[in-house]
Design a protein around this motif. Structure first.
Motif, PDB file in Angstrom:
ATOM      1  N   VAL A  11       0.771  24.398 -43.135  1.00  0.00           N
ATOM      2  CA  VAL A  11       0.416  23.011 -42.791  1.00  0.00           C
ATOM      3  C   VAL A  11       1.681  22.177 -42.590  1.00  0.00           C
ATOM      4  O   VAL A  11       1.829  21.480 -41.584  1.00  0.00           O
ATOM      5  N   LEU A  12       2.617  22.254 -43.532  1.00  0.00           N
ATOM      6  CA  LEU A  12       3.838  21.462 -43.443  1.00  0.00           C
ATOM      7  C   LEU A  12       4.637  21.805 -42.192  1.00  0.00           C
ATOM      8  O   LEU A  12       5.062  20.930 -41.447  1.00  0.00           O
ATOM      9  N   PHE A  13       4.843  23.085 -41.953  1.00  0.00           N
ATOM     10  CA  PHE A  13       5.687  23.497 -40.831  1.00  0.00           C
ATOM     11  C   PHE A  13       4.997  23.323 -39.475  1.00  0.00           C
ATOM     12  O   PHE A  13       5.658  23.374 -38.442  1.00  0.00           O
ATOM     13  N   ALA A  14       3.692  23.106 -39.470  1.00  0.00           N
ATOM     14  CA  ALA A  14       2.985  22.817 -38.224  1.00  0.00           C
ATOM     15  C   ALA A  14       3.195  21.367 -37.790  1.00  0.00           C
ATOM     16  O   ALA A  14       2.983  21.022 -36.636  1.00  0.00           O
ATOM     17  N   ILE A  70       8.675  17.689 -39.358  1.00  0.00           N
ATOM     18  CA  ILE A  70       9.517  18.482 -40.265  1.00  0.00           C
ATOM     19  C   ILE A  70      10.789  18.951 -39.561  1.00  0.00           C
ATOM     20  O   ILE A  70      11.832  19.117 -40.189  1.00  0.00           O
ATOM     21  N   GLN A  71      10.735  19.122 -38.239  1.00  0.00           N
ATOM     22  CA  GLN A  71      11.904  19.567 -37.482  1.00  0.00           C
ATOM     23  C   GLN A  71      13.035  18.541 -37.522  1.00  0.00           C
ATOM     24  O   GLN A  71      14.186  18.877 -37.309  1.00  0.00           O
ATOM     25  N   GLN A  72      12.711  17.283 -37.797  1.00  0.00           N
ATOM     26  CA  GLN A  72      13.716  16.218 -37.830  1.00  0.00           C
ATOM     27  C   GLN A  72      14.431  16.128 -39.173  1.00  0.00           C
ATOM     28  O   GLN A  72      15.406  15.403 -39.307  1.00  0.00           O
ATOM     29  N   LEU A  73      13.934  16.851 -40.161  1.00  0.00           N
ATOM     30  CA  LEU A  73      14.512  16.774 -41.499  1.00  0.00           C
ATOM     31  C   LEU A  73      15.500  17.914 -41.721  1.00  0.00           C
ATOM     32  O   LEU A  73      15.262  19.040 -41.299  1.00  0.00           O
ATOM     33  N   ASP A  74      16.596  17.599 -42.377  1.00  0.00           N
ATOM     34  CA  ASP A  74      17.588  18.620 -42.720  1.00  0.00           C
ATOM     35  C   ASP A  74      17.126  19.317 -43.990  1.00  0.00           C
ATOM     36  O   ASP A  74      17.195  18.731 -45.074  1.00  0.00           O
ATOM     37  N   SER A  75      16.674  20.549 -43.839  1.00  0.00           N
ATOM     38  CA  SER A  75      16.085  21.267 -44.971  1.00  0.00           C
ATOM     39  C   SER A  75      16.675  22.658 -45.121  1.00  0.00           C
ATOM     40  O   SER A  75      17.018  23.314 -44.140  1.00  0.00           O
ATOM     41  N   THR A 130       9.596  33.064 -41.149  1.00  0.00           N
ATOM     42  CA  THR A 130      10.152  33.174 -39.792  1.00  0.00           C
ATOM     43  C   THR A 130       9.058  33.336 -38.743  1.00  0.00           C
ATOM     44  O   THR A 130       9.277  33.016 -37.571  1.00  0.00           O
ATOM     45  N   GLU A 131       7.891  33.811 -39.157  1.00  0.00           N
ATOM     46  CA  GLU A 131       6.777  33.965 -38.219  1.00  0.00           C
ATOM     47  C   GLU A 131       6.018  32.660 -37.990  1.00  0.00           C
ATOM     48  O   GLU A 131       5.363  32.497 -36.973  1.00  0.00           O
ATOM     49  N   ILE A 132       6.109  31.705 -38.940  1.00  0.00           N
ATOM     50  CA  ILE A 132       5.376  30.443 -38.770  1.00  0.00           C
ATOM     51  C   ILE A 132       6.272  29.268 -38.396  1.00  0.00           C
ATOM     52  O   ILE A 132       5.765  28.223 -38.008  1.00  0.00           O
ATOM     53  N   VAL A 133       7.585  29.431 -38.532  1.00  0.00           N
ATOM     54  CA  VAL A 133       8.521  28.341 -38.248  1.00  0.00           C
ATOM     55  C   VAL A 133       9.400  28.741 -37.071  1.00  0.00           C
ATOM     56  O   VAL A 133      10.072  29.765 -37.122  1.00  0.00           O
ATOM     57  N   SER A 134       9.403  27.925 -36.036  1.00  0.00           N
ATOM     58  CA  SER A 134      10.275  28.223 -34.907  1.00  0.00           C
ATOM     59  C   SER A 134      11.617  27.525 -35.107  1.00  0.00           C
ATOM     60  O   SER A 134      11.690  26.481 -35.743  1.00  0.00           O
ATOM     61  N   GLY A 135      12.647  28.125 -34.593  1.00  0.00           N
ATOM     62  CA  GLY A 135      13.961  27.497 -34.612  1.00  0.00           C
ATOM     63  C   GLY A 135      14.804  27.748 -35.844  1.00  0.00           C
ATOM     64  O   GLY A 135      15.820  27.084 -36.026  1.00  0.00           O
ATOM     65  N   ILE A 136      14.432  28.690 -36.691  1.00  0.00           N
ATOM     66  CA  ILE A 136      15.301  29.022 -37.829  1.00  0.00           C
ATOM     67  C   ILE A 136      16.507  29.763 -37.266  1.00  0.00           C
ATOM     68  O   ILE A 136      16.365  30.836 -36.674  1.00  0.00           O
TER      69      ILE A 136
END
Length: 160
Positions: A63-66, A70-75, A89-95
């Motif tokens: 839910v969070l990574f969708a 969240i892409q704008q936050l430095d995490s 890595t399968e649910i988050v793009s751009g790692i």
């Protein structure tokens, strides 16, 4: 960055890696930790006051990574095993990269092969890590930022 560290948030992650990366939050993805209020509280207490710690189950991580915000936050995302790393890595793009830290010292040693003093991997662990690398994400082993970085393929080829 995504880091695999069986201790999740501790001094190396909370102080050294987070400062080196300049992040404002540490996101832990681990069902066991997220479902244990005491462990969740301990992980949050280990996080510096200048940062926010979030401890999520896999389902809540989806839910969070969708959420595009969240892409704008430095995490810094932290998991404690290769299976959770592969899931993330399968649910988050751009790692951009996955960093392997301390892992595999807990559990049945006879089922794992030793690669460094701080890293033991089972065949399943290696398969999950290989799948991450095959997806195009840089994968390396490094305990702290000022230590030598070892590429995953070199690490696996020199395993004991």
């Amino acid at each position: 960055m995504l880091r695999i560290d069986e201790r999740l948030i501790h001094g190396q992650v909370a102080l050294i890696w987070s400062r080196n990366l300049g992040v404002s939050r540490i996101i832990v993805v681990n069902d066991k930790a997220a479902n244990d209020p005491i462990q969740t509280a301990s992980l949050k207490m280990a996080t510096p006051d200048t940062m926010k710690a979030i401890v999520l189950t896999r389902e809540n991580a989806k839910v969070l990574f969708a959420d595009p915000r969240i892409q704008q936050l430095d995490s810094l995302i932290v998991v404690n095993n290769p299976q959770d790393a592969r899931f993330v890595t399968e649910i988050v793009s751009g790692i951009p990269r996955v960093n392997i830290g301390n892992f595999g010292r807990v559990g049945k040693a006879e089922e794992k092969k030793q690669y460094t003093d701080n890293l033991r991997l089972s065949d399943q662990d290696v398969a999950d890590l290989q799948a991450i690398e095959d997806s195009g994400i840089t994968l390396n082993y490094q305990i702290v930022p000022d230590q030598q970085l070892i590429a995953f393929d070199k690490l696996i080829s020199k395993g004991a």
